[in-house]
Each structure stands twice: as C-alpha cells, then as structure tokens.
Design a protein around this motif. Sequence first.
Motif, PDB file in Angstrom:
ATOM      1  N   VAL A 120     -58.748 -70.658 -25.536  1.00  0.00           N
ATOM      2  CA  VAL A 120     -58.641 -70.463 -26.982  1.00  0.00           C
ATOM      3  C   VAL A 120     -58.163 -69.046 -27.293  1.00  0.00           C
ATOM      4  O   VAL A 120     -57.267 -68.835 -28.131  1.00  0.00           O
ATOM      5  CB  VAL A 120     -59.998 -70.738 -27.662  1.00  0.00           C
ATOM      6  CG1 VAL A 120     -59.958 -70.330 -29.136  1.00  0.00           C
ATOM      7  CG2 VAL A 120     -60.373 -72.211 -27.531  1.00  0.00           C
ATOM      8  N   LYS A 170     -52.193 -70.624 -33.417  1.00  0.00           N
ATOM      9  CA  LYS A 170     -53.500 -70.757 -34.048  1.00  0.00           C
ATOM     10  C   LYS A 170     -53.908 -72.214 -34.246  1.00  0.00           C
ATOM     11  O   LYS A 170     -55.086 -72.568 -34.073  1.00  0.00           O
ATOM     12  CB  LYS A 170     -53.499 -70.025 -35.392  1.00  0.00           C
ATOM     13  CG  LYS A 170     -54.876 -69.591 -35.854  1.00  0.00           C
ATOM     14  CD  LYS A 170     -54.790 -68.557 -36.956  1.00  0.00           C
ATOM     15  CE  LYS A 170     -56.171 -67.993 -37.267  1.00  0.00           C
ATOM     16  NZ  LYS A 170     -56.124 -66.952 -38.322  1.00  0.00           N
ATOM     17  N   ASP A 171     -52.975 -73.079 -34.607  1.00  0.00           N
ATOM     18  CA  ASP A 171     -53.312 -74.480 -34.810  1.00  0.00           C
ATOM     19  C   ASP A 171     -53.781 -75.127 -33.504  1.00  0.00           C
ATOM     20  O   ASP A 171     -54.738 -75.896 -33.486  1.00  0.00           O
ATOM     21  CB  ASP A 171     -52.109 -75.248 -35.365  1.00  0.00           C
ATOM     22  CG  ASP A 171     -51.798 -74.877 -36.806  1.00  0.00           C
ATOM     23  OD1 ASP A 171     -52.690 -74.303 -37.468  1.00  0.00           O
ATOM     24  OD2 ASP A 171     -50.672 -75.153 -37.265  1.00  0.00           O
ATOM     25  N   TRP A 180     -57.294 -74.044 -32.647  1.00  0.00           N
ATOM     26  CA  TRP A 180     -58.329 -74.786 -33.361  1.00  0.00           C
ATOM     27  C   TRP A 180     -58.591 -76.142 -32.702  1.00  0.00           C
ATOM     28  O   TRP A 180     -59.742 -76.546 -32.539  1.00  0.00           O
ATOM     29  CB  TRP A 180     -57.950 -74.976 -34.825  1.00  0.00           C
ATOM     30  CG  TRP A 180     -58.909 -75.883 -35.561  1.00  0.00           C
ATOM     31  CD1 TRP A 180     -58.645 -77.120 -36.057  1.00  0.00           C
ATOM     32  CD2 TRP A 180     -60.279 -75.622 -35.837  1.00  0.00           C
ATOM     33  NE1 TRP A 180     -59.771 -77.672 -36.629  1.00  0.00           N
ATOM     34  CE2 TRP A 180     -60.793 -76.761 -36.518  1.00  0.00           C
ATOM     35  CE3 TRP A 180     -61.136 -74.557 -35.586  1.00  0.00           C
ATOM     36  CZ2 TRP A 180     -62.124 -76.854 -36.935  1.00  0.00           C
ATOM     37  CZ3 TRP A 180     -62.469 -74.644 -36.008  1.00  0.00           C
ATOM     38  CH2 TRP A 180     -62.942 -75.776 -36.670  1.00  0.00           C
ATOM     39  N   SER A 181     -57.550 -76.828 -32.299  1.00  0.00           N
ATOM     40  CA  SER A 181     -57.743 -78.144 -31.689  1.00  0.00           C
ATOM     41  C   SER A 181     -58.518 -78.026 -30.377  1.00  0.00           C
ATOM     42  O   SER A 181     -59.308 -78.906 -30.038  1.00  0.00           O
ATOM     43  CB  SER A 181     -56.396 -78.827 -31.448  1.00  0.00           C
ATOM     44  OG  SER A 181     -55.644 -78.162 -30.455  1.00  0.00           O
ATOM     45  N   GLN A 185     -62.374 -76.820 -31.132  1.00  0.00           N
ATOM     46  CA  GLN A 185     -63.225 -77.919 -31.579  1.00  0.00           C
ATOM     47  C   GLN A 185     -63.907 -78.581 -30.386  1.00  0.00           C
ATOM     48  O   GLN A 185     -65.119 -78.819 -30.390  1.00  0.00           O
ATOM     49  CB  GLN A 185     -62.389 -78.973 -32.310  1.00  0.00           C
ATOM     50  CG  GLN A 185     -61.962 -78.637 -33.713  1.00  0.00           C
ATOM     51  CD  GLN A 185     -61.198 -79.790 -34.323  1.00  0.00           C
ATOM     52  OE1 GLN A 185     -60.077 -80.123 -33.899  1.00  0.00           O
ATOM     53  NE2 GLN A 185     -61.790 -80.429 -35.300  1.00  0.00           N
ATOM     54  N   ALA A 200     -65.219 -70.381 -32.956  1.00  0.00           N
ATOM     55  CA  ALA A 200     -64.612 -71.405 -33.817  1.00  0.00           C
ATOM     56  C   ALA A 200     -64.395 -70.881 -35.229  1.00  0.00           C
ATOM     57  O   ALA A 200     -63.352 -71.141 -35.855  1.00  0.00           O
ATOM     58  CB  ALA A 200     -65.507 -72.647 -33.846  1.00  0.00           C
ATOM     59  N   ARG A 201     -65.355 -70.121 -35.736  1.00  0.00           N
ATOM     60  CA  ARG A 201     -65.201 -69.557 -37.078  1.00  0.00           C
ATOM     61  C   ARG A 201     -64.057 -68.539 -37.113  1.00  0.00           C
ATOM     62  O   ARG A 201     -63.308 -68.459 -38.090  1.00  0.00           O
ATOM     63  CB  ARG A 201     -66.504 -68.898 -37.526  1.00  0.00           C
ATOM     64  CG  ARG A 201     -66.439 -68.377 -38.949  1.00  0.00           C
ATOM     65  CD  ARG A 201     -67.764 -67.867 -39.451  1.00  0.00           C
ATOM     66  NE  ARG A 201     -68.271 -66.745 -38.682  1.00  0.00           N
ATOM     67  CZ  ARG A 201     -69.242 -65.939 -39.102  1.00  0.00           C
ATOM     68  NH1 ARG A 201     -69.807 -66.148 -40.287  1.00  0.00           N
ATOM     69  NH2 ARG A 201     -69.677 -64.948 -38.360  1.00  0.00           N
ATOM     70  N   VAL A 210     -61.358 -68.611 -35.285  1.00  0.00           N
ATOM     71  CA  VAL A 210     -60.077 -69.308 -35.183  1.00  0.00           C
ATOM     72  C   VAL A 210     -59.653 -69.898 -36.523  1.00  0.00           C
ATOM     73  O   VAL A 210     -58.502 -69.757 -36.944  1.00  0.00           O
ATOM     74  CB  VAL A 210     -60.158 -70.417 -34.116  1.00  0.00           C
ATOM     75  CG1 VAL A 210     -58.900 -71.281 -34.137  1.00  0.00           C
ATOM     76  CG2 VAL A 210     -60.357 -69.814 -32.722  1.00  0.00           C
ATOM     77  N   ALA A 211     -60.577 -70.566 -37.194  1.00  0.00           N
ATOM     78  CA  ALA A 211     -60.216 -71.254 -38.449  1.00  0.00           C
ATOM     79  C   ALA A 211     -61.408 -71.247 -39.401  1.00  0.00           C
ATOM     80  O   ALA A 211     -62.108 -72.256 -39.541  1.00  0.00           O
ATOM     81  CB  ALA A 211     -59.762 -72.683 -38.156  1.00  0.00           C
ATOM     82  N   LYS A 266     -61.725 -74.189 -41.859  1.00  0.00           N
ATOM     83  CA  LYS A 266     -62.052 -75.514 -41.341  1.00  0.00           C
ATOM     84  C   LYS A 266     -63.447 -75.564 -40.718  1.00  0.00           C
ATOM     85  O   LYS A 266     -63.973 -76.645 -40.444  1.00  0.00           O
ATOM     86  CB  LYS A 266     -61.023 -75.929 -40.288  1.00  0.00           C
ATOM     87  CG  LYS A 266     -59.601 -76.039 -40.809  1.00  0.00           C
ATOM     88  CD  LYS A 266     -58.640 -76.400 -39.676  1.00  0.00           C
ATOM     89  CE  LYS A 266     -57.209 -76.522 -40.173  1.00  0.00           C
ATOM     90  NZ  LYS A 266     -56.272 -76.842 -39.059  1.00  0.00           N
ATOM     91  N   PHE A 267     -64.012 -74.407 -40.497  1.00  0.00           N
ATOM     92  CA  PHE A 267     -65.253 -74.306 -39.733  1.00  0.00           C
ATOM     93  C   PHE A 267     -66.405 -75.045 -40.400  1.00  0.00           C
ATOM     94  O   PHE A 267     -67.125 -75.809 -39.753  1.00  0.00           O
ATOM     95  CB  PHE A 267     -65.585 -72.817 -39.544  1.00  0.00           C
ATOM     96  CG  PHE A 267     -66.853 -72.555 -38.781  1.00  0.00           C
ATOM     97  CD1 PHE A 267     -66.999 -72.977 -37.464  1.00  0.00           C
ATOM     98  CD2 PHE A 267     -67.905 -71.863 -39.372  1.00  0.00           C
ATOM     99  CE1 PHE A 267     -68.158 -72.715 -36.756  1.00  0.00           C
ATOM    100  CE2 PHE A 267     -69.069 -71.598 -38.681  1.00  0.00           C
ATOM    101  CZ  PHE A 267     -69.193 -72.021 -37.370  1.00  0.00           C
TER     102      PHE A 267
END
Length: 739
Positions: A358, A367-368, A371-372, A375, A391-392, A394-395, A398-399
């Motif tokens: 990551v 970046k997209d 995120w995948s 997750q 995770a937070r 990165v996105a 969405k988190f």
Amino acid sequence: MNLRSWMTLGFVVGLVAIAACRRSSGFVGGSFGGMEERQEMTPAATADEWLERRALDRKQAWGGILGNWYAEMPPEVEWPKLLDAMEKDLAGPGAAPEEARFPGSGGLTPGKERLFVNLMKGDEKGAQELVRELVLNARSRASSFGREAKRDAVLALSVDPKEGVEWLEKNRPELLASGSSGSYHRSSKKAWEEALEDATLSQAITLLKADLTGDDRAEKLGRLLKVAELAEDTALRDEVVEMLWADAQKGLKDESFRGLHSNRRLIEALAAMEDWKRVKELASDLQGMREKVMARGGYYGAGFDSMMWIAMYHVDGAESFLNELESHLKSGEVSLQEAYVLLRDDGNTGEDLGSIYVRALLESGRKDEAWSVVQRVLVMHPKSDPHYELAREVAPGKFVGFLDELMVFDPFEERPLIWKAEVALEAGRLDEAKEWAEKAIALDPSDGDQGKTSRMKVYEVLSRTLAKLGDEEKSRFFAEVMVSIREGEEADDFLYAGLIREATERYLAALDHFGDAYCLQSRLALTLARNGRFEEAVPHFEKAFELMPVSFGPRESHCFGCEGLFSDERVRPIAQRILAEFMKKHPDNARAPYLLGLVLESMDEKKEAMLAFRKAVELDPNYFNAATRLLNLLKEDFRNYEERRKLLARIVTIAPYSELGRFYSMRTDLAQAWREAGKVGPSPLTLEEWGFQPAPRTEQFKDDQSIYMWAPEAVKAMDGWSRDELCRENQLLKAIEDL
C-alpha cells in the motif's frame, strides 16, 4: 487436543490427513517432494464433468477427496444421474477391494464412496449401516485422532444418537475412551532462567553473558537481546545481533539453520535496526538453501518471499518493489487465497507485506489502487490500529463508510467502533464520539485481544472526548487508566524476559494508577503464585475475579488454558466463590454464568460447565461465545444431540459472516447444507477492484512447490462465501475418509 465440538469430526486427523490440510480454509499451498496437488476446482456444470473429475481423483489423489467432491457437486438437477452412475460403478466387477488406496491415510474405498452416495441422497438408515460397517472393518489406530474420527462419524450418522452410543459400547467400546485432556503444561525452568527471576537488568546482562554456550545458546542470545532492549543498551544489542548473524552464517553453510522460527530473533532485530541490506541477504540465502533441500525431496518449511520483497522495498525503492511483486501477482499462477496469505505475512520484519505494498502504491501516485489493496489488508488485520490508520491515510473520505461495512462483517469486533469514535472526535462531533466509544466499551471492556500500545485505545479516545466536553474529572480518570495499562505492558516485557522481581514491582506500580484493571490483577496474581508467593497473590486473584463480569464483552478472546490461570488448583475455589456471589447479586447478567462456565470447564467439570453456559444462553440468546462453548461441551453427553443440532442452527444465524465456514463444516445433513450454502448472501464488504490476476481453477492436478500458511477464515469471507467454499471443509467427510 480439545475439538471445538464433537461435530468437528476429527479435524486434521494427524499427519495422515496432510493432503486434506493442504486445501483447508486455513492453509494454502502445495506439495511435498514434487508430488502433484489436487487443486480446488469450481463446481462442475454437469454430472458427466463431475464424474470425469472423480475418475481422475481415484487414480491420482492421496487424500482429501470427498470434501472436493462435495464442494464441486453440479446443480441438483444433475444429482440423480451422477449418483446412479456411482452406484452402478461401485456395484460392478471393476470395483476396488475394501482397502485403503493410499498408504499413510484412511484413503478412499468403495464403501466410503457408497456412504457418500447415501449422504447426498439423504438416506439416513443406509448411511448409518454403512458407517458402522466401515468402523467395524477399519484398521486399528492408536492415536486419539483416529478414535475420534470413528466415534464421531458413527454418532453423527446414528438416526438415534443415544442408540449410537449403545452400539459403540457394545461393538467398539475403545472408541469412547477420552483423548487428550488438552491441559496446559509448562516446562521446568533451567538454572539460568531461575537465576534471572530476582535479577536487575544489569545483573541479568552479566548473568547471560557469562555462558552463551550449549544447546540453548540461541535461547540465551534471544533473552539477552530482549534484556538489551529493556535496558536501551544499543551497544549490547548490536553485539548480540552480530553473534546471531555469525551463527546464521555458520548454520547456512552446514544447512542446520532453517525456517523462519530459527531466524526470528535475528530478522526482528535487523528490521528494528533498519539494516535492510542484511535482511535481504539473509532472505536470499535462506531461499537458496530451501530450494536445494526441496529439490532433494526434503522439507524446509515456508518460503521467504515476503521477507525478500519487504527488504527489497527498503533497499531498492518502491518502483523496483512494485515491478517484482506485481509481476508475481499478475502472473496468473497465484490463487487468490495464496495472494492474500502472502500479503498478510510479515516475514518476521514487523510490518506485513500488504502494508508495504500500500505504501509503495501511494509513493507511486496510485492512490485508487492503494485503497483497493488496503481494504483487503485491513480485513486481514481487523484488530490492528496501525492498519486502520493506514486505511484512513489512503482514503479518508471512504474510510468511515468502510467502517460501517466492517461492523456488519463482524459485529463482535470493537475496533471499527473505536475508529468511528476517533473520526467523530477529530471532526468535532463530540457527543457522537462519546456514544461510539461507549458502544465499543460495552462490546469489549477489556480489549483483551490487542497487543502492546494498542490495548484500551478506546479509553484514550474517550478521555480526549470528555476533556473537550468539559468533563475534566472523568477525562483524568480515563487518562490514568491508560497510564496503568501502558505501564502494565512494560511490566509484561520484563515478565517475558524472565525478570520476575522487576515485573512484579512494575505491576504493582501500574495498579496504583488504576486498580480495576482485570488483566493486571490477574497477571500479577499469577506471577506471585508461580514464584512461591501464593498468599500475597490471593487478594489479587479475588480482585481479578470480581472484575471479570464487567471486564469481558460478548465475544471475549481470553484464553484461560494459554494463560494457565487455573493450573494451580488453589485458584479455582476462589473464582467459583466470587462468581457464584456475583450471580446471586446479578441474576440477569449473562456474563457471570458464562465466566463460571469457563472456570468449571477449566476444572474439567463439564456437566456443571454446560449448565452454566446454558444459563448464559438462556439469559442472552445472542451470546455468541456462550453458545459456541456450549456447542463444544455437548459432545460430552451424546444424548444431547437434538439440543446440539438446534444450537448449531441458532449459531449460524448469529455468527459473524467471516466465520460461517466454520459452522457449515460441522453440518452432517449434507444435501440440505449444500442447498442452504447456496443461499448465503454476498459479503457485506464492498471491495474495489485491484489488478491481481488469479490463477484459473481449470487444472485439477499440478506440481506445486508452495507451502502451507495459516490465514483466518476472513480471507475467504471478505470476497463473499461461495457454496463450494462453505462445503469443501466438511468435517464429517474428513472423518469418513480417515476411517
């Protein structure tokens, strides 16, 4: 070894079932000495396709056949053709004799195939007759695993389980004998370990450096390294690392230095020192030795790919790392589960490969994709705060939505609630933050399954929230809780280093900040009791047991057996007395009878433990841990079969999505379980696409030199349970194959 329930039916029946282990939900990987591995295939489309696979399995497989057949059944409309063809084949002159085909395992015989047919047809009486015939004719095995497989298969397929017990008593009474008690045993301490108990840090260093010879040299060096870290003595740390490195080089030359376990202390130290060049060199050398040993048909253990790639990231940079790793992941030769297990592994470096992946994606501006991947990494580490933080990062947008999905995926995991509180606090939504923190505490007040620096994070979040709400008194109280816990964790470090006197003093100091910490009270009590100070331990045992009903949530992860809490019989009556008193005062609290059940079970008073667990489930029908404990104990009295069946049906409705496979594996009504498995809904998680290209499941057998690695059920569940995943690990079929 205690099984989760009598319906687990001989799970992993010794090494003879290693072929089945190869494709179990907890393992991935391959063959030994170049033998071909039976791959997991997608369900057959037709009866003819399924029968073709059967024919190939009968020629080549050496274990784990029936589970594959069950998982790969074609649509039900094709069953009559398939089962009729099997029956005709098994009745014909070409049927093999009634003997195991595969040395070292129960293997496959026509009788077992006939039993499979009866099970899929739902012929209960026919299945009962066949399994008893198989058990009567089965070769004798001394292991408790073999006994349990036979016993459980008979009882699971008895139309009347009580009559099944009577049949066993008459025909195979030895199968009713108890196996291993599963009690916890501690090895006696060596002289140098006893000497450490009363030593200060400086004395411990002198003591350990005085003699670093003998068969336990590696253990002594590991202990000295831990002491050096506690003393913050970098010069000593470096000295020990050089000794470990020299030992590794010697071991590499004579091939005596094998596996990650042997290298763990050295790898951890090198990674902590950020000496990634030597980590990479060691990984390369170990991988080379492993390949030589495996080429000779030997066994070396797990590979070192994760360790190599992690070191490559630090030495060669993100671009080289991504080129190498993604070339492997996009080769079309790696299964999805193998990829997940690889990303979950940290190679003993302290940070898993998935998190490194990551970070490399982020550094490359992808970046997209980051995120995948994150997750999936987070699902594989659902209790780890650093993974939530990653995770937070990165996105952040969405988190929060993903946290909501995680709460549905496993409603008994408190970490998503804690991070909902953290996010709300940072956004200034103080009342919401307080509410989420309180919900997390109600779910698991002691946060007992967390590691150092992560436990009790919720109280730190709550303390900051209350301070901003103007409640300084409560804020200070929870701040003191955190001081106590962190000081207790430092005491743990001294305890694990064997410095008992130092650990004891630190536990006492930690309790001065917050005396109601169950974990500290129990650990201090155990430390005192095991070192000849039982009378001093008694008040701490009493306090710990008083705190238990309010310290454990509905899904606590406490392990009395691992901790050895009741290894001293003098402790048990203290627990019984205090918990019984709590139950009288709080008759509607389901925690007290549940905890009493844990105590009774640890004392091997299983009938009384069952009563306690029944009471807990009666008070709280959704008490998952109490229900699963009761399910486990119902095997002790087979007259409770109907209760067990109903309880299992109930557990399936309250089990986290991530654990459904475990309970489906206990089903004995195979045809009905197959139908219901097809109705299990999709994963609650919305996972975005990533660039991984999984190996197609089109080759039934292949020569695969990969090795087994453990992974939680969530690895499969995160993408959604398929019918074949839920059915493949059926324990009844494993037991039948091992007869």
